[in-house]
Design a protein around this motif. Structure first.
Motif, PDB file in Angstrom:
ATOM      1  N   ASP A 119     -96.165 -43.172  72.370  1.00 26.32           N
ATOM      2  CA  ASP A 119     -97.192 -42.925  73.380  1.00 26.32           C
ATOM      3  C   ASP A 119     -98.580 -43.346  72.918  1.00 26.32           C
ATOM      4  O   ASP A 119     -99.517 -43.377  73.726  1.00 26.32           O
ATOM      5  CB  ASP A 119     -97.209 -41.449  73.756  1.00 26.32           C
ATOM      6  N   SER A 121     -99.534 -46.292  71.781  1.00 30.15           N
ATOM      7  CA  SER A 121     -99.740 -47.737  71.790  1.00 30.15           C
ATOM      8  C   SER A 121    -100.432 -48.251  73.049  1.00 30.15           C
ATOM      9  O   SER A 121    -100.328 -47.652  74.125  1.00 30.15           O
ATOM     10  CB  SER A 121     -98.392 -48.462  71.668  1.00 30.15           C
ATOM     11  N   VAL A 123    -100.518 -50.512  76.209  1.00 32.88           N
ATOM     12  CA  VAL A 123     -99.471 -50.952  77.146  1.00 32.88           C
ATOM     13  C   VAL A 123    -100.103 -51.978  78.078  1.00 32.88           C
ATOM     14  O   VAL A 123    -101.117 -51.692  78.728  1.00 32.88           O
ATOM     15  CB  VAL A 123     -98.922 -49.763  77.968  1.00 32.88           C
ATOM     16  N   ARG A 129     -95.209 -52.625  75.579  1.00 29.29           N
ATOM     17  CA  ARG A 129     -95.934 -51.807  74.621  1.00 29.29           C
ATOM     18  C   ARG A 129     -96.236 -52.624  73.368  1.00 29.29           C
ATOM     19  O   ARG A 129     -95.416 -53.421  72.917  1.00 29.29           O
ATOM     20  CB  ARG A 129     -95.081 -50.579  74.272  1.00 29.29           C
ATOM     21  N   CYS A 135    -104.003 -47.301  71.028  1.00 24.17           N
ATOM     22  CA  CYS A 135    -105.000 -47.289  72.088  1.00 24.17           C
ATOM     23  C   CYS A 135    -106.137 -46.351  71.704  1.00 24.17           C
ATOM     24  O   CYS A 135    -105.927 -45.141  71.526  1.00 24.17           O
ATOM     25  CB  CYS A 135    -104.401 -46.849  73.418  1.00 24.17           C
ATOM     26  N   GLN A 138    -107.229 -42.843  73.659  1.00 26.39           N
ATOM     27  CA  GLN A 138    -106.460 -41.609  73.612  1.00 26.39           C
ATOM     28  C   GLN A 138    -107.080 -40.611  72.639  1.00 26.39           C
ATOM     29  O   GLN A 138    -107.393 -40.967  71.494  1.00 26.39           O
ATOM     30  CB  GLN A 138    -105.020 -41.906  73.208  1.00 26.39           C
ATOM     31  N   CYS A 196    -105.253 -52.435  78.425  1.00 27.84           N
ATOM     32  CA  CYS A 196    -104.305 -51.335  78.241  1.00 27.84           C
ATOM     33  C   CYS A 196    -104.157 -50.532  79.530  1.00 27.84           C
ATOM     34  O   CYS A 196    -105.131 -50.291  80.250  1.00 27.84           O
ATOM     35  CB  CYS A 196    -104.777 -50.426  77.109  1.00 27.84           C
ATOM     36  N   CYS A 198    -102.092 -47.520  79.391  1.00 25.25           N
ATOM     37  CA  CYS A 198    -101.510 -46.236  79.012  1.00 25.25           C
ATOM     38  C   CYS A 198    -102.123 -45.148  79.899  1.00 25.25           C
ATOM     39  O   CYS A 198    -103.084 -45.401  80.631  1.00 25.25           O
ATOM     40  CB  CYS A 198    -101.761 -45.959  77.531  1.00 25.25           C
TER      41      CYS A 198
END
Length: 389
Positions: A119, A121, A123, A129, A135, A138, A196, A198
């Motif tokens: 989770d 990474s 995306v 991914r 990332c 986050q 990204c 995510c």
């Protein structure tokens, strides 16, 4: 003109002549890796080995278990490529040879973390991914990067640090046996493939009034000409041409704000933990939309945060000009030249390259990389530094 060369601990440890040989190049400083990503490195002069394989991103000193207790994300210890306090051992040898030692810290580049904590990474717009690219939007990842920056930067005896990849990572900088060169992406394609999506980034786009699903679809449509081999030439203007100026500007607004706040937080944390006079530099590119080891920054902003920047000059020193004159006071503007011929470096032209860099505002020089270069490359570096005084 102060010069420093990059060094790995495994270049020094186990080779009783290494530290003196590095000092003999004419450099005043060694920028020594304390936290580094996975790599396979040549050691052409080491008495015990010729190839070092670092299997995963790791800290090259003993992990402080108490510091990381209870955290989901934490640094990995190195294997036999850097056992024990490999950084500390090498730093001591380099200091005894008369060199100032600064830490070299790689941050948002960690394949093992991406595989174990999927989770974390980046995306892309297709749902792919990138396990090597954490990332930075986050919260858990940001907290990990800030804490790692402090621990890995402020090592005993270090006079400063150089923080690499303190910003957005994406498709750039390769991964394992890379097979992505079949289509020329250009700057625009690389940017779009590094956006990204995510959950944290989707929320960020929504806060700017964008629909994340519609933005993903727009990015995929924008990339269709790239897959046909029709990527437009140019830098940011090419991104705007493919995605549209309004959407392109919105994505950059989100990413720039995230990167800037992380850089402010990490540099501030390192400064609070470091002794007085500790120097903090970032490896940086003057175009804020660029990704990778030399993170894209706003020159005026980053020089208001850090003590200076290390700027990649393998393709020429022109990027230095964007930083020159942006600082309110004295700052380090270090020109980073590759001096390994086998990696495209020009050790024989180092003198003229440095002269041009000085014209563009450089105050220091970085040499990549004393451990990887051949004897002939190092001989040319020594001659050039002697001429430069």
């Amino acid at each position: 003109m102060k010069a420093s060369t990059f060094v790995y601990p495994w270049d020094v440890n186990g080779d009783p002549d290494a530290a003196a040989r590095i000092a003999g190049l004419g450099v005043r400083q060694a920028t020594l890796a304390s936290a580094y990503h996975s790599t396979r490195a040549l050691t052409p002069r080491h008495p015990r080995h010729r190839i070092v394989t670092a299997l995963h991103a790791a800290v090259l000193y003993p992990v402080d278990g108490e510091r990381w207790q209870g955290r989901r994300l934490r640094p990995y210890a190195a294997g036999d490529w850097a056992p024990g306090d490999a950084y500390g051992e090498a730093a001591s040898a380099l200091a005894e040879a008369g060199l100032d030692v600064h830490t070299w810290v790689v941050l948002a580049h960690n394949s093992r973390m991406g595989e174990e904590f999927t989770d974390t990474s980046v995306v892309n717009a297709y749902g792919d991914r990138y396990p090597w690219a954490p990332c930075i939007a986050q919260p858990d990842t940001r907290a990990y990067l800030v804490e790692l920056a402090v621990e890995a930067a402020v090592r005993p005896g270090a006079g400063g640090t150089e923080l690499e990849s303190l910003g957005w990572y994406g498709l750039a900088h390769l991964h394992a046996h890379d097979k992505t060169g079949g289509v020329a992406l250009g700057d625009a394609g690389l940017y779009l493939m590094s956006l990204c999506f995510c959950p944290s980034c989707r929320d960020g786009y929504a806060q700017l009034g964008l629909d994340p699903d519609e933005l993903m679809a727009a990015v995929r449509r924008a990339l269709e000409p790239v897959w046909r081999g029709e990527a437009p030439a140019g830098d940011w203007e090419a991104v705007e041409k493919l995605l549209g100026a309004e959407l392109a500007t919105a994505t950059r607004a989100w990413r720039d704000s995230v990167a800037r706040s992380l850089q402010e937080e990490a540099v501030g944390a390192v400064r609070s933990a470091a002794p007085e006079g500790f120097q903090i530099l970032l490896h940086a590119d003057p175009a804020s939309y660029r990704v990778g080891a030399n993170v894209g920054v706003d020159p005026a902003h980053i020089l208001s945060v850090a003590d200076g920047v290390v700027v990649p000059c393998a393709g020429g020193p022109e990027p230095l000009a964007s930083f020159a004159g942006q600082a309110a006071g004295p700052h380090v503007l270090a020109a980073n030249f590759t001096v390994v011929s086998g990696m495209g470096g020009r050790p024989g032209a180092l003198g003229e390259d440095v002269a041009r860099a000085v014209e563009l505002g450089a105050t220091e020089v970085r040499l990549y990389h004393a451990g990887l270069a051949s004897d002939e490359d190092l001989s040319r570096v020594t001659e050039a530094l002697a001429r430069l005084g």
